[in-house]
Design a protein around this motif. Sequence first.
Motif, short mmCIF file in Angstrom:
data_model
loop_
_atom_site.label_atom_id
_atom_site.label_comp_id
_atom_site.label_asym_id
_atom_site.label_seq_id
_atom_site.Cartn_x
_atom_site.Cartn_y
_atom_site.Cartn_z
N SER A 167 0.83 -1.20 0.00
CA SER A 167 0.00 0.00 0.00
C SER A 167 0.87 1.25 0.00
CB SER A 167 -0.90 -0.01 1.23
OG SER A 167 -0.09 -0.08 2.37
N MET A 177 -0.95 8.11 -14.54
CA MET A 177 0.02 8.54 -15.56
C MET A 177 -0.20 7.78 -16.85
SD MET A 177 3.59 8.73 -13.47
CE MET A 177 4.76 9.35 -14.65
N ARG A 195 -11.29 2.50 -0.74
CA ARG A 195 -12.09 3.30 0.19
C ARG A 195 -12.76 4.42 -0.60
NH1 ARG A 195 -6.66 3.70 3.29
NH2 ARG A 195 -6.14 2.92 1.26
N ARG A 205 -7.28 13.83 -8.86
CA ARG A 205 -5.85 14.12 -8.79
C ARG A 205 -5.03 13.29 -9.78
NH1 ARG A 205 -3.00 11.99 -3.65
NH2 ARG A 205 -3.06 10.19 -5.01
N1 ATP Z 1 5.63 9.55 -9.80
C1 ATP Z 1 5.57 10.09 -8.57
N2 ATP Z 1 6.22 11.23 -8.29
C2 ATP Z 1 6.17 11.77 -7.05
N3 ATP Z 1 5.50 11.25 -6.01
C3 ATP Z 1 4.84 10.11 -6.19
C4 ATP Z 1 4.83 9.46 -7.50
N4 ATP Z 1 4.08 8.34 -7.39
C5 ATP Z 1 3.64 8.28 -6.11
N5 ATP Z 1 4.09 9.33 -5.38
C6 ATP Z 1 3.83 9.60 -3.95
O1 ATP Z 1 3.39 8.43 -3.29
C7 ATP Z 1 2.14 8.66 -2.62
C8 ATP Z 1 1.27 7.43 -2.69
O2 ATP Z 1 0.93 7.19 -4.04
P1 ATP Z 1 -0.41 6.45 -4.49
O3 ATP Z 1 -1.60 7.02 -3.83
O4 ATP Z 1 -0.37 6.43 -5.97
O5 ATP Z 1 -0.11 5.00 -3.90
P2 ATP Z 1 -1.05 3.72 -3.88
O6 ATP Z 1 -0.14 2.56 -4.04
O7 ATP Z 1 -2.14 3.86 -4.86
O8 ATP Z 1 -1.62 3.77 -2.42
P3 ATP Z 1 -2.84 2.95 -1.79
O9 ATP Z 1 -2.30 1.60 -1.48
O10 ATP Z 1 -3.17 3.73 -0.57
O11 ATP Z 1 -3.93 2.91 -2.81
C9 ATP Z 1 1.55 9.88 -3.30
O12 ATP Z 1 0.80 10.65 -2.43
C10 ATP Z 1 2.76 10.64 -3.78
O13 ATP Z 1 3.20 11.53 -2.78
#
Ligand code: ATP
Length: 438
Positions: A167, A177, A195, A205
């Motif tokens: 996570s 992206m 969630r 976003r």
């Molecule tokens: N390419 C990127 N450049 C800069 N920051 C990034 C990048 N990718 C992710 N992040 C950082 O990592 C954080 C978490 O990313 P994201 O919400 O995409 O993760 P997730 O794996 O989808 O999380 P979750 O398991 O909660 O769904 C973001 O808030 C951001 O700050």
Amino acid sequence: MKLEELIDQIEKIDSYKRFGSVKRVVGLMIESQGPESSVGDVCCIHIGKGRTRKIQAEVVGFKNESVILMPYTDVQDISPGCLVEASSKPLEVKIGTALIGQVIDSLGQPLDGSQLPKGLTPVLTEQSPPNPLKRPPISEPIEVGVRMIDSMLTVGNGQRVGIFAGSGVGKSTLLGMIARNTNADLNVIALIGERGREVREFIERDLGPEGLNRSIVVVATSDQPALMRIKGAYTATAIAEYFRDKGLNVMLMMDSVTRVAMAQREIGLAVGEPPTTKGYTPSVFAVLPKLLERTGTNEHGSITAFYTVLVDGDDMNEPIADTVRGILDGHFVLDRALANKGQYPAINVLKSVSRVMNHIADSDHIKSAEKVREMLSTYINAEDLINIGAYKRGSSIEIDEAIRLYPSIISFLKQETHEKISILESVGQLKGIAGKGE
Ligand SMILES: Nc1ncnc2c1ncn2[C@@H]1O[C@H](COP(=O)(O)OP(=O)(O)OP(=O)(O)O)[C@@H](O)[C@H]1O
Ligand SMILES: [Mg+2]
């Protein structure tokens, strides 16, 4: 159509409505006496005072003389004797180009409560995978617009890839992206078991208006009944199939397939299947290949698919991760250590594989990718020595070269969230870096 044919059709119409009645409700399951139906059929249950409201439920099994149903919505106001009306067909959703830019639920209804646009076609959500002999092999790359993927882990048009991550390491950001940057004709994005708060965050976003304008988003949040979460996966896949049959190159993203498996486990346990590995029931392992095989190429178009898989810690041998990795044509591993260092996208190139890359990239490109991979791995292996100053320059030509190129490789792999780059540029830059090492 000739009159005789029409008369013939009218004679074949089943003009009976079949009804049953609710006998008991146990947890998520509704048992009813009748109606005559088969597994997977949708039924309407008339509930409330005066039986004026209807909810939809699906036949999931039979026990002795009764039909076992599972509702698509939360059940209230249900009582013994409620009428159960058979529709005699499985779940259908309405699909068409007017859905592009919309956010819908698992049953195909707009999530904001508005009316569905006109001119849509009803389509069954459960379909069989394409005939294996009618699937053209994957022969060309598709641009995803993420430099590291396009150059080092090139994805083929119609390839299916698993994104394995814990996570918070950047799955949603990466999917956003890809959705914005890819040259696929259309994105279908399934958000399953997220969630509620994350849904809006992702749409506003990560996807943004430019991403949403070329996407259809299907949402089944974690608070919805298990059946709805599974249907979300089927509905999204059916939408992608509909556009593939129209000849388009579709990009399907499912976040996450682990939550689909968990929902299937919930249903399996409720209908009395035995739990096996980690409590997953046998039907989970039957459903996953059927779902994941539906994407890929067929004779009309293609569905390139990204499925995220949640892995706790680094446990890639967890049963769902293991099964999914075996079915798909590639796996990308997001690494928390890289994310902690601020190296985004946090894909660990050395642990990730695109199984079709060697068939779709030219030999120069493949050699350059191998060279950069080799250099990165040489550096990583010697990193501890280098960091504590135990490595003396000149001891190994390879390590010296890896140290020299490491900063350019890392800045090549990093990409800002809103940076867009074409596959041509990415491959060009990769060849440039590999060239420096010669
Ligand atoms: N390419 C990127 N450049 C800069 N920051 C990034 C990048 N990718 C992710 N992040 C950082 O990592 C954080 C978490 O990313 P994201 O919400 O995409 O993760 P997730 O794996 O989808 O999380 P979750 O398991 O909660 O769904 C973001 O808030 C951001 O700050
Ligand atoms: Mg996320």
